[in-house]
Design a protein around this motif. Structure first.
Motif, PDB file in Angstrom:
ATOM      1  N   GLY A 139       0.740  -1.130   0.197  1.00  0.00           N
ATOM      2  CA  GLY A 139      -0.154   0.206   0.052  1.00  0.00           C
ATOM      3  C   GLY A 139       0.793   1.374   0.137  1.00  0.00           C
ATOM      4  O   GLY A 139       0.423   2.200  -0.748  1.00  0.00           O
ATOM      5  N   SER A 140       2.108   1.105   0.753  1.00  0.00           N
ATOM      6  CA  SER A 140       2.834   2.484   0.712  1.00  0.00           C
ATOM      7  C   SER A 140       3.492   2.649  -0.590  1.00  0.00           C
ATOM      8  O   SER A 140       3.514   3.772  -1.009  1.00  0.00           O
ATOM      9  CB  SER A 140       3.947   2.066   1.708  1.00  0.00           C
ATOM     10  OG  SER A 140       3.441   2.266   3.044  1.00  0.00           O
ATOM     11  N   LEU A 141       3.894   1.536  -1.299  1.00  0.00           N
ATOM     12  CA  LEU A 141       4.593   1.657  -2.618  1.00  0.00           C
ATOM     13  C   LEU A 141       3.543   2.273  -3.357  1.00  0.00           C
ATOM     14  O   LEU A 141       3.819   3.196  -4.531  1.00  0.00           O
ATOM     15  CB  LEU A 141       5.043   0.431  -3.040  1.00  0.00           C
ATOM     16  CG  LEU A 141       6.243  -0.247  -2.187  1.00  0.00           C
ATOM     17  CD1 LEU A 141       6.544  -1.561  -2.904  1.00  0.00           C
ATOM     18  CD2 LEU A 141       7.535   0.509  -2.494  1.00  0.00           C
ATOM     19  N   ILE A 142       2.356   1.699  -3.657  1.00  0.00           N
ATOM     20  CA  ILE A 142       1.216   2.153  -4.353  1.00  0.00           C
ATOM     21  C   ILE A 142       1.092   3.769  -4.201  1.00  0.00           C
ATOM     22  O   ILE A 142       1.008   4.403  -4.971  1.00  0.00           O
ATOM     23  CB  ILE A 142       0.076   1.405  -4.322  1.00  0.00           C
ATOM     24  CG1 ILE A 142       0.187  -0.041  -4.783  1.00  0.00           C
ATOM     25  CG2 ILE A 142      -1.188   2.069  -4.949  1.00  0.00           C
ATOM     26  CD1 ILE A 142      -0.899  -1.090  -4.549  1.00  0.00           C
ATOM     27  N   ALA A 143       0.914   4.082  -2.921  1.00  0.00           N
ATOM     28  CA  ALA A 143       0.678   5.599  -2.487  1.00  0.00           C
ATOM     29  C   ALA A 143       1.833   6.454  -3.264  1.00  0.00           C
ATOM     30  O   ALA A 143       1.521   7.484  -3.825  1.00  0.00           O
ATOM     31  CB  ALA A 143       0.356   5.735  -0.933  1.00  0.00           C
ATOM     32  N   SER A 144       3.020   6.000  -3.041  1.00  0.00           N
ATOM     33  CA  SER A 144       4.146   6.802  -3.535  1.00  0.00           C
ATOM     34  C   SER A 144       4.037   6.886  -5.091  1.00  0.00           C
ATOM     35  O   SER A 144       4.364   7.744  -5.612  1.00  0.00           O
ATOM     36  CB  SER A 144       5.467   6.215  -3.015  1.00  0.00           C
ATOM     37  OG  SER A 144       6.510   6.768  -3.536  1.00  0.00           O
ATOM     38  N   ILE A 175      -4.991  10.890  -0.872  1.00  0.00           N
ATOM     39  CA  ILE A 175      -4.971   9.469  -0.583  1.00  0.00           C
ATOM     40  C   ILE A 175      -5.090   9.327   0.825  1.00  0.00           C
ATOM     41  O   ILE A 175      -4.710   9.954   1.854  1.00  0.00           O
ATOM     42  CB  ILE A 175      -3.575   9.043  -0.818  1.00  0.00           C
ATOM     43  CG1 ILE A 175      -3.204   8.957  -2.270  1.00  0.00           C
ATOM     44  CG2 ILE A 175      -3.321   7.473  -0.454  1.00  0.00           C
ATOM     45  CD1 ILE A 175      -1.828   8.410  -3.003  1.00  0.00           C
ATOM     46  N   SER A 176      -6.153   8.433   1.182  1.00  0.00           N
ATOM     47  CA  SER A 176      -6.309   8.186   2.515  1.00  0.00           C
ATOM     48  C   SER A 176      -5.669   6.530   2.702  1.00  0.00           C
ATOM     49  O   SER A 176      -5.766   5.839   1.867  1.00  0.00           O
ATOM     50  CB  SER A 176      -7.755   7.928   3.295  1.00  0.00           C
ATOM     51  OG  SER A 176      -8.230   9.362   2.843  1.00  0.00           O
ATOM     52  N   ARG A 177      -5.431   6.019   3.948  1.00  0.00           N
ATOM     53  CA  ARG A 177      -4.781   4.785   4.142  1.00  0.00           C
ATOM     54  C   ARG A 177      -5.149   4.125   5.337  1.00  0.00           C
ATOM     55  O   ARG A 177      -5.594   4.766   6.320  1.00  0.00           O
ATOM     56  CB  ARG A 177      -3.240   5.064   4.416  1.00  0.00           C
ATOM     57  CG  ARG A 177      -2.274   5.640   3.386  1.00  0.00           C
ATOM     58  CD  ARG A 177      -1.924   4.822   2.016  1.00  0.00           C
ATOM     59  NE  ARG A 177      -1.387   3.686   2.665  1.00  0.00           N
ATOM     60  CZ  ARG A 177      -0.258   3.306   2.942  1.00  0.00           C
ATOM     61  NH1 ARG A 177       0.586   4.251   3.210  1.00  0.00           N
ATOM     62  NH2 ARG A 177       0.132   1.967   3.337  1.00  0.00           N
ATOM     63  N   ILE A 178      -5.574   2.817   5.040  1.00  0.00           N
ATOM     64  CA  ILE A 178      -5.335   1.701   6.024  1.00  0.00           C
ATOM     65  C   ILE A 178      -4.191   1.048   6.202  1.00  0.00           C
ATOM     66  O   ILE A 178      -4.083   0.085   5.179  1.00  0.00           O
ATOM     67  CB  ILE A 178      -6.802   0.869   6.022  1.00  0.00           C
ATOM     68  CG1 ILE A 178      -7.826   1.738   5.805  1.00  0.00           C
ATOM     69  CG2 ILE A 178      -6.785  -0.162   7.089  1.00  0.00           C
ATOM     70  CD1 ILE A 178      -9.203   0.801   5.557  1.00  0.00           C
ATOM     71  N   VAL A 186      -7.965   0.827  -3.024  1.00  0.00           N
ATOM     72  CA  VAL A 186      -7.320  -0.026  -3.557  1.00  0.00           C
ATOM     73  C   VAL A 186      -7.045  -1.333  -2.536  1.00  0.00           C
ATOM     74  O   VAL A 186      -6.804  -0.737  -1.466  1.00  0.00           O
ATOM     75  CB  VAL A 186      -5.677   0.442  -3.868  1.00  0.00           C
ATOM     76  CG1 VAL A 186      -4.758  -0.629  -4.208  1.00  0.00           C
ATOM     77  CG2 VAL A 186      -5.711   1.506  -4.916  1.00  0.00           C
ATOM     78  N   ASN A 187      -7.371  -2.252  -2.785  1.00  0.00           N
ATOM     79  CA  ASN A 187      -7.043  -3.471  -1.625  1.00  0.00           C
ATOM     80  C   ASN A 187      -5.798  -4.134  -2.031  1.00  0.00           C
ATOM     81  O   ASN A 187      -5.735  -5.022  -2.861  1.00  0.00           O
ATOM     82  CB  ASN A 187      -8.058  -4.447  -1.764  1.00  0.00           C
ATOM     83  CG  ASN A 187      -8.417  -5.468  -0.790  1.00  0.00           C
ATOM     84  OD1 ASN A 187      -7.128  -5.715  -0.129  1.00  0.00           O
ATOM     85  ND2 ASN A 187      -9.381  -6.204  -0.386  1.00  0.00           N
ATOM     86  N   ILE A 242       6.336  -4.159  -8.885  1.00  0.00           N
ATOM     87  CA  ILE A 242       5.697  -4.337 -10.256  1.00  0.00           C
ATOM     88  C   ILE A 242       3.964  -3.988 -10.224  1.00  0.00           C
ATOM     89  O   ILE A 242       3.310  -3.098 -10.847  1.00  0.00           O
ATOM     90  CB  ILE A 242       5.850  -5.782 -10.907  1.00  0.00           C
ATOM     91  CG1 ILE A 242       7.087  -6.002 -11.049  1.00  0.00           C
ATOM     92  CG2 ILE A 242       4.809  -6.009 -11.921  1.00  0.00           C
ATOM     93  CD1 ILE A 242       7.355  -7.562 -11.504  1.00  0.00           C
ATOM     94  N   ALA A 243       3.573  -4.616  -8.951  1.00  0.00           N
ATOM     95  CA  ALA A 243       2.019  -4.398  -8.609  1.00  0.00           C
ATOM     96  C   ALA A 243       1.864  -2.748  -8.357  1.00  0.00           C
ATOM     97  O   ALA A 243       0.976  -2.189  -9.061  1.00  0.00           O
ATOM     98  CB  ALA A 243       1.465  -5.030  -7.518  1.00  0.00           C
ATOM     99  N   ALA A 244       2.728  -2.120  -7.754  1.00  0.00           N
ATOM    100  CA  ALA A 244       2.707  -0.743  -7.436  1.00  0.00           C
ATOM    101  C   ALA A 244       2.486   0.260  -8.734  1.00  0.00           C
ATOM    102  O   ALA A 244       1.774   0.902  -8.855  1.00  0.00           O
ATOM    103  CB  ALA A 244       3.819  -0.191  -6.348  1.00  0.00           C
ATOM    104  N   GLY A 245       3.584  -0.258  -9.348  1.00  0.00           N
ATOM    105  CA  GLY A 245       3.831   0.740 -10.753  1.00  0.00           C
ATOM    106  C   GLY A 245       2.469   0.204 -11.651  1.00  0.00           C
ATOM    107  O   GLY A 245       1.996   1.385 -12.418  1.00  0.00           O
TER     108      GLY A 245
END
Length: 197
Positions: free
Chosen positions: A15-20, A39-42, A64-65, A164-167
């Protein structure tokens, strides 16, 4: 951008990588790119029902899950989002690959991938990918091999799969924000580290 798109990301590490990645996706095109998303985060890889009950979806457009999808609360999160008209993006680390699926609020449920009392989530997902490939005559032999190899244990969570998923997730979010076409589940995105051409 005057009205940033509200995005909720569940999942700690990936989740951190995706947010970045989402915040800096097209930084070379606009110095104000960071204004595209709010962006809000859990920040948990394993959700509880209390987390799902407490999450505020006011104004959220996309979720995003990126959790481990290892319990019912993960899928309850999806259902809560869908009930409120929020599209859910599932990002899954497949070791040296990434799987992403977009779930429309009234679309085919992603939870159908996992049958109650069956395999580990990633093993079930691997079987879904394999069957999809067979049906459309696009075999995915490396997934079949991984299923055989990891049938008794969980798929590994490697750093390369998370990146890869984050990108890919950032690209999908960008396409959604720009109104471009994306694939919705039961279609999906699958990106291995290396693909033979």
């Amino acid at each position: 951008m005057n009205n940033p798109i509200k995005l909720l990301i569940s999942g700690a590490d990936m989740g951190s990588l995706i947010a970045s990645c989402a915040l800096r996706h097209d930084f070379h095109e606009s110095p104000h790119q960071e204004d595209r998303f709010h962006i809000s985060r859990i920040e948990k890889d394993t959700l509880t029902m209390e987390d799902v009950d407490a999450c505020d979806l006011s104004g959220i457009r996309y979720a995003v899950n990126a959790t481990l999808h290892d319990n019912e609360a993960s899928f309850a999160f999806d259902e809560k989002c869908k009930e409120r008209g929020v599209t859910v993006i599932h990002a899954v680390n497949f070791g040296k690959a990434a799987f992403l699926a977009l779930e429309k609020p009234k679309g085919y449920p992603f939870s159908e991938v996992v049958k109650k009392g069956s395999d580990d989530f990633r093993c079930s997902l691997g079987k879904y990918i394999s069957q999809y490939g067979i049906f459309w005559q696009i075999p995915v032999p490396w997934v079949d091999e991984a299923i055989r190899h990891y049938s008794e244990e969980s798929f590994p969570q490697l750093g390369i799969g998370a990146y890869i998923a984050a990108g890919y997730c950032a690209n999908i979010l960008s396409n959604l924000a720009e109104g471009k076409d994306v694939k919705y589940f039961p279609k999906f995105y699958l990106s291995p580290l290396l693909e033979e051409i």
